[in-house]
Design an enzyme around this catalytic site. Structure first.
Site, mmCIF file in Angstrom:
data_model
loop_
_atom_site.group_PDB
_atom_site.id
_atom_site.type_symbol
_atom_site.label_atom_id
_atom_site.label_comp_id
_atom_site.label_asym_id
_atom_site.label_seq_id
_atom_site.Cartn_x
_atom_site.Cartn_y
_atom_site.Cartn_z
ATOM 1 N N ASP A 139 0.832 -1.214 0.000
ATOM 2 C CA ASP A 139 0.000 0.000 0.000
ATOM 3 C C ASP A 139 0.864 1.260 0.000
ATOM 4 O O ASP A 139 1.970 1.264 0.527
ATOM 5 C CB ASP A 139 -0.903 -0.028 1.243
ATOM 6 C CG ASP A 139 -2.074 0.935 1.105
ATOM 7 O OD1 ASP A 139 -2.370 1.358 -0.036
ATOM 8 O OD2 ASP A 139 -2.675 1.282 2.132
ATOM 9 N N ASN A 174 -10.945 -2.476 -5.569
ATOM 10 C CA ASN A 174 -10.167 -1.509 -6.354
ATOM 11 C C ASN A 174 -10.807 -1.167 -7.704
ATOM 12 O O ASN A 174 -10.420 -0.187 -8.354
ATOM 13 C CB ASN A 174 -8.724 -2.001 -6.570
ATOM 14 C CG ASN A 174 -7.857 -1.940 -5.326
ATOM 15 O OD1 ASN A 174 -6.936 -2.738 -5.139
ATOM 16 N ND2 ASN A 174 -8.118 -0.975 -4.439
HETATM 17 C C1 IPE Z 1 -5.305 -2.725 -0.354
HETATM 18 O O1 IPE Z 1 -5.004 -1.382 -0.470
HETATM 19 C C2 IPE Z 1 -5.302 -3.382 -1.706
HETATM 20 C C3 IPE Z 1 -4.016 -3.551 -2.337
HETATM 21 C C4 IPE Z 1 -2.848 -3.219 -1.845
HETATM 22 C C5 IPE Z 1 -4.056 -4.185 -3.623
HETATM 23 P P1 IPE Z 1 -6.163 -0.277 -0.609
HETATM 24 O O2 IPE Z 1 -5.450 1.023 -0.767
HETATM 25 O O3 IPE Z 1 -7.090 -0.654 -1.683
HETATM 26 O O4 IPE Z 1 -6.899 -0.378 0.783
HETATM 27 P P2 IPE Z 1 -7.727 0.694 1.607
HETATM 28 O O5 IPE Z 1 -8.686 1.327 0.655
HETATM 29 O O6 IPE Z 1 -6.739 1.697 2.135
HETATM 30 O O7 IPE Z 1 -8.363 -0.064 2.711
HETATM 31 C C1 IPE Z 2 -1.509 0.201 -3.458
HETATM 32 O O1 IPE Z 2 -1.260 1.564 -3.460
HETATM 33 C C2 IPE Z 2 -1.660 -0.368 -4.851
HETATM 34 C C3 IPE Z 2 -3.030 -0.781 -5.204
HETATM 35 C C4 IPE Z 2 -4.061 -0.759 -4.424
HETATM 36 C C5 IPE Z 2 -3.206 -1.272 -6.559
HETATM 37 P P1 IPE Z 2 -2.451 2.598 -3.484
HETATM 38 O O2 IPE Z 2 -2.809 2.876 -4.912
HETATM 39 O O3 IPE Z 2 -3.572 2.139 -2.644
HETATM 40 O O4 IPE Z 2 -1.763 3.886 -2.863
HETATM 41 P P2 IPE Z 2 -2.406 4.881 -1.798
HETATM 42 O O5 IPE Z 2 -2.880 4.050 -0.649
HETATM 43 O O6 IPE Z 2 -3.535 5.573 -2.489
HETATM 44 O O7 IPE Z 2 -1.283 5.789 -1.439
HETATM 45 MG MG MG Z 3 -4.025 2.365 -0.683
#
Ligand code: IPE
Ligand code: IPE
Ligand code: MG
Length: 250
Positions: free
Chosen positions: A28, A76
């Site tokens: 994340d 997502n």
């Molecule tokens: C979890 O991260 C999913 C992945 C890393 C693929 P998210 O960014 O989607 O999770 P939330 O929204 O912070 O819970």
């Molecule tokens: C994790 O990074 C990757 C995916 C969920 C695909 P994020 O895209 O959630 O990055 P933040 O949490 O918005 O910084």
């Molecule tokens: Mg994230």
């Protein structure tokens, strides 16, 4: 290069006997990493691939048997279309580009999640990579793509219910082992350690069943900055845990 800088070998302060067999990671913080540098979010995803590649190599170097990485959740899809499309194209491109190296390093790749909802060309590339690496004997690398634990548990319930309906098994045969075999993770051992980057203290629908007794480690570091030294710190922290599994010491 000093030993500390290279960290190719297992660091001396880690106990080889207590290395987790299965490490899972919620990658994340890609978006925040990019934003803090004034870049569009997709640049963070691109950088995130490099961090994953180096973690996979590190796990292999340090004797971890299984690495499971959360690449895309069932939630997502709710992101802007251009970001989702970018990610799907990125997965496909990376998979095609890295196959040769995975073969050379004996990596066995597998995807967990509802793969049928992914673009056709990505599904084809996934099937090809899984088939090509199926007999590799090195590290098992699982990529959770369109993965959601609740969806996975429902999927398992439905397939078990249908086997009961067809008379293949009886209700009395349903136990934890059978249920687990019906999850996308199947015969895999449960994770010993789950690492989440970027500071969020939640599972975000990842491995809810499998993490019943897994240790959780959260670091404020954003995913693209997660390197061998960060992983070293995570393992040091893990090795200090007392895994009781509900029991007490005599
Ligand atoms: C979890 O991260 C999913 C992945 C890393 C693929 P998210 O960014 O989607 O999770 P939330 O929204 O912070 O819970
Ligand atoms: C994790 O990074 C990757 C995916 C969920 C695909 P994020 O895209 O959630 O990055 P933040 O949490 O918005 O910084
Ligand atoms: Mg994230």
């Amino acid at each position: 290069m000093s030993v500390k800088q290279s960290l190719v070998e297992l660091p001396l302060d880690l106990d080889r006997q207590r290395i987790p067999r299965h490490v899972a990671v919620i990658m994340d913080g890609n978006g925040r990493w990019a934003k803090s540098r004034g870049f569009p979010r997709i640049i963070g995803h691109q950088k995130g691939v490099d961090a994953l590649k180096s973690l996979l190599r590190c796990c292999d170097d340090w004797g971890i048997e299984v690495l499971t990485a959360y690449a895309f959740s069932t939630e997502n899809w709710g992101r802007p279309t251009h970001e989702v499309e970018f990610l799907m194209t990125l997965f496909e491109r990376v998979l095609r580009k890295e196959l040769e190296e995975m073969m050379a390093e004996d990596v066995k790749i597998r995807f967990v999640g509802d793969l049928k909802a992914l673009p056709d060309s990505l599904q084809a590339q996934i099937a090809y990579s899984m088939e090509k690496t199926a007999n590799n004997k090195g590290i098992q690398f699982n990529v959770a793509t369109n993965y959601g634990s609740r969806q996975e548990i429902l999927h398992a319930c439905k397939s078990i219910a249908s086997e009961v309906q067809q008379g293949k098994i009886r209700v009395e045969d349903i136990n934890e082992e059978l249920f687990e075999r019906n999850l996308y993770t199947g015969e895999l051992i449960n994770p010993d350690l789950l690492i989440r980057t970027s500071g969020e203290m939640r599972l975000s629908n990842f491995l809810l069943w499998q993490m019943a007794y897994g240790e959780i480690y959260v670091t404020p570091t954003l995913w693209p900055d997660f390197d061998r030294e960060e992983f070293h710190q995570a393992l040091l922290n893990y090795q200090q845990r007392d895994r009781r599994f509900g029991k007490i010491k005599h």
